[in-house]
Design an enzyme around this catalytic site. Structure first.
Site, short mmCIF file in Angstrom:
data_model
loop_
_atom_site.label_atom_id
_atom_site.label_comp_id
_atom_site.label_asym_id
_atom_site.label_seq_id
_atom_site.Cartn_x
_atom_site.Cartn_y
_atom_site.Cartn_z
N ASP A 105 35.48 42.99 39.00
CA ASP A 105 34.71 44.50 38.87
C ASP A 105 34.03 45.01 40.03
O ASP A 105 33.73 46.15 39.95
CB ASP A 105 34.11 44.22 37.46
CG ASP A 105 33.08 42.91 37.55
OD1 ASP A 105 32.52 42.85 38.74
OD2 ASP A 105 32.62 42.59 36.44
N HIS A 120 39.54 35.67 42.13
CA HIS A 120 40.67 36.31 41.49
C HIS A 120 41.19 37.57 42.04
O HIS A 120 41.68 38.45 41.07
CB HIS A 120 40.39 36.15 40.10
CG HIS A 120 40.28 34.72 39.24
ND1 HIS A 120 39.46 34.14 38.37
CD2 HIS A 120 40.84 33.64 39.85
CE1 HIS A 120 39.52 33.10 38.07
NE2 HIS A 120 40.44 32.58 39.04
N CYS A 151 57.31 55.86 45.09
CA CYS A 151 58.59 55.30 45.45
C CYS A 151 59.34 55.16 43.82
O CYS A 151 60.51 54.80 44.09
CB CYS A 151 58.66 54.11 46.25
SG CYS A 151 58.14 52.67 45.43
N THR A 189 30.09 31.60 33.53
CA THR A 189 31.28 31.26 33.35
C THR A 189 31.42 30.15 32.51
O THR A 189 30.53 29.03 32.38
CB THR A 189 31.96 30.59 34.90
OG1 THR A 189 33.14 30.13 34.84
CG2 THR A 189 30.96 29.82 35.55
N SER A 190 32.60 30.12 31.67
CA SER A 190 32.90 28.84 30.84
C SER A 190 33.36 27.81 31.55
O SER A 190 33.45 26.68 30.91
CB SER A 190 33.92 29.46 29.77
OG SER A 190 35.01 29.67 30.51
N ASN A 214 23.42 30.39 31.33
CA ASN A 214 24.72 30.76 30.19
C ASN A 214 23.94 30.54 28.79
O ASN A 214 23.44 29.80 28.75
CB ASN A 214 25.88 29.84 30.38
CG ASN A 214 27.01 30.46 29.74
OD1 ASN A 214 27.25 30.69 28.28
ND2 ASN A 214 28.19 30.10 30.43
N ALA A 233 22.19 36.10 31.58
CA ALA A 233 21.90 36.37 32.75
C ALA A 233 20.97 37.56 33.15
O ALA A 233 19.99 37.58 34.03
CB ALA A 233 23.35 36.65 33.63
P1 NAD Z 1 34.83 33.28 30.03
O1 NAD Z 1 35.26 34.73 29.78
O2 NAD Z 1 35.97 32.38 30.12
O3 NAD Z 1 33.49 32.93 29.88
C1 NAD Z 1 32.54 33.71 29.90
C2 NAD Z 1 31.13 32.95 29.79
O4 NAD Z 1 30.07 33.92 30.03
C3 NAD Z 1 30.98 32.11 28.47
O5 NAD Z 1 30.70 30.71 28.91
C4 NAD Z 1 29.92 32.59 27.87
O6 NAD Z 1 29.05 32.04 27.26
C5 NAD Z 1 28.84 33.44 29.10
N1 NAD Z 1 28.26 34.61 28.75
C6 NAD Z 1 28.53 35.40 27.76
N2 NAD Z 1 27.51 36.49 27.88
C7 NAD Z 1 26.65 36.15 28.97
C8 NAD Z 1 25.56 36.79 29.43
N3 NAD Z 1 24.80 37.96 29.11
N4 NAD Z 1 25.05 35.92 30.51
C9 NAD Z 1 25.56 34.91 31.02
N5 NAD Z 1 26.65 34.46 30.37
C10 NAD Z 1 27.14 34.95 29.68
O7 NAD Z 1 34.89 33.88 31.94
P2 NAD Z 1 35.21 33.21 33.18
O8 NAD Z 1 34.85 31.87 33.08
O9 NAD Z 1 34.89 33.86 34.20
O10 NAD Z 1 36.81 33.02 33.03
C11 NAD Z 1 37.81 34.08 32.68
C12 NAD Z 1 38.66 34.64 33.64
O11 NAD Z 1 38.82 36.16 33.13
C13 NAD Z 1 37.73 34.92 34.79
O12 NAD Z 1 38.37 34.20 35.69
C14 NAD Z 1 37.89 36.53 35.49
O13 NAD Z 1 38.86 36.48 36.37
C15 NAD Z 1 38.59 37.12 34.27
N6 NAD Z 1 37.74 38.23 33.72
C16 NAD Z 1 36.96 38.96 34.60
C17 NAD Z 1 36.12 39.87 34.09
C18 NAD Z 1 35.69 40.88 34.97
O14 NAD Z 1 35.79 41.16 36.12
N7 NAD Z 1 34.06 41.31 34.46
C19 NAD Z 1 36.20 40.21 32.48
C20 NAD Z 1 36.70 39.39 31.71
C21 NAD Z 1 37.70 38.40 32.44
ZN ZN Z 2 56.10 51.93 45.99
#
Ligand code: NAD
Ligand code: ZN
Length: 251
Positions: A105, A120, A151, A189-190, A214, A233
């Site tokens: 993002d 990613h 194109c 992150t999960s 988390n 966070a």
């Molecule tokens: P995830 O979706 O697997 O897990 C999210 C984690 O955040 C959970 O453990 C949850 O308990 C925790 N969480 C929820 N609310 C929170 C808060 N307010 N403060 C702190 N923690 C909080 O996320 P992931 O491990 O990043 O994996 C999913 C994949 O999906 C990523 O690799 C990413 O590339 C992609 N993704 C990106 C975005 C983005 O860019 N914002 C959004 C969704 C998914």
């Molecule tokens: Zn093109």
């Protein structure tokens, strides 16, 4: 007994090469839902299927409709929250050197962090599947899906789909900074998506102290986190920064 936030502030006050690993959770308070957990996209669709490169190549129209279109709408207007700003403040204080993010993002850069490894990829750009031309996501017209390049080729976001390799440079640098850090902050992150989830293990094996923020326990919490801070966070980071500034101001 010392309070967990005070303990984290004490650890960070002597850190010199801290690194943060962030996931979708840090952007939840900016209005972007995570994949897993409460309110996550996972409750509606299975991202392992929809966000898989094979699904995209087979049926780009459906993947654009179910996932990418909404992501674009959310990211066009999303702004950093106090979780992101706290990390930018930690860099300004000379404590945090690098952010490794799984997010696509761009909010860490918007908050002011200067060294962000996008594990990613990012959502800011699209590439044409045929001619490889790059187009800014904000410029893409969504009147017909999937959107196309001049194109005629189909556009895809420059993020890593499930089933694709991590950009080599991002992976190698992440491993290097994880091995060299003295403190790793693991935020929102999960810790289930590989190989990003191995970074805290690399850090810990090389002697780093692991602080995890988390609202829910993760596979790291009981295994390698030295200090889990249970909560959002956006509320933990300002409290942590406040406690840290107080310590730094006290000789
Ligand atoms: P995830 O979706 O697997 O897990 C999210 C984690 O955040 C959970 O453990 C949850 O308990 C925790 N969480 C929820 N609310 C929170 C808060 N307010 N403060 C702190 N923690 C909080 O996320 P992931 O491990 O990043 O994996 C999913 C994949 O999906 C990523 O690799 C990413 O590339 C992609 N993704 C990106 C975005 C983005 O860019 N914002 C959004 C969704 C998914
Ligand atoms: Zn093109």
């Amino acid at each position: 007994m010392i309070q967990p936030i005070e303990h984290a502030a004490e650890i960070l006050s002597t850190a010199r090469r801290a690194v943060a690993l962030t996931g979708a959770g840090i952007s939840v308070e900016s209005g972007i839902p995570p994949f897993r957990g409460k309110g996550g996209l996972w409750e509606k669709i299975d991202p392992m299927k929809v966000a898989h490169i094979d699904a995209f190549l087979k049926d780009p129209e459906t993947v654009w409709k179910l996932l990418i279109k909404d992501m674009k709408r959310l990211l066009d207007t999303a702004r950093p929250n106090p979780g992101h700003s706290g990390l930018a403040d930690l860099e300004r204080l000379g404590i945090l050197k690098t952010v490794i993010t799984q997010n696509v993002d761009g909010l860490h850069q918007m908050a002011g962090n200067s060294d962000v490894i996008e594990f990613h990829g990012n959502f800011a750009w699209q590439s044409c599947l045929d001619c490889n031309r790059s187009i800014e996501t904000s410029q893409v017209d969504l009147t017909t899906l999937p959107p196309r390049c001049s194109c005629g080729g189909i556009l895809r976001p420059d993020c890593v789909f499930f089933g694709e390799l991590i950009p080599q440079k991002a992976l190698i640098r992440s491993q290097q900074v994880s091995a060299a850090c003295d403190v790793m902050l693991v935020i929102g992150t999960s810790a289930m998506v590989q190989p990003a989830a191995t970074m805290p293990f690399i850090a810990k094996d090389n002697g780093a102290f692991i602080i995890e923020i988390n609202p829910e326990a993760t596979p790291l919490t009981s295994r390698i986190s030295n200090l889990p801070l249970l909560g959002d966070a956006g509320s933990i980071m300002p409290r942590l920064l406040k406690a840290l500034r107080r310590r730094l101001a006290t000789p």
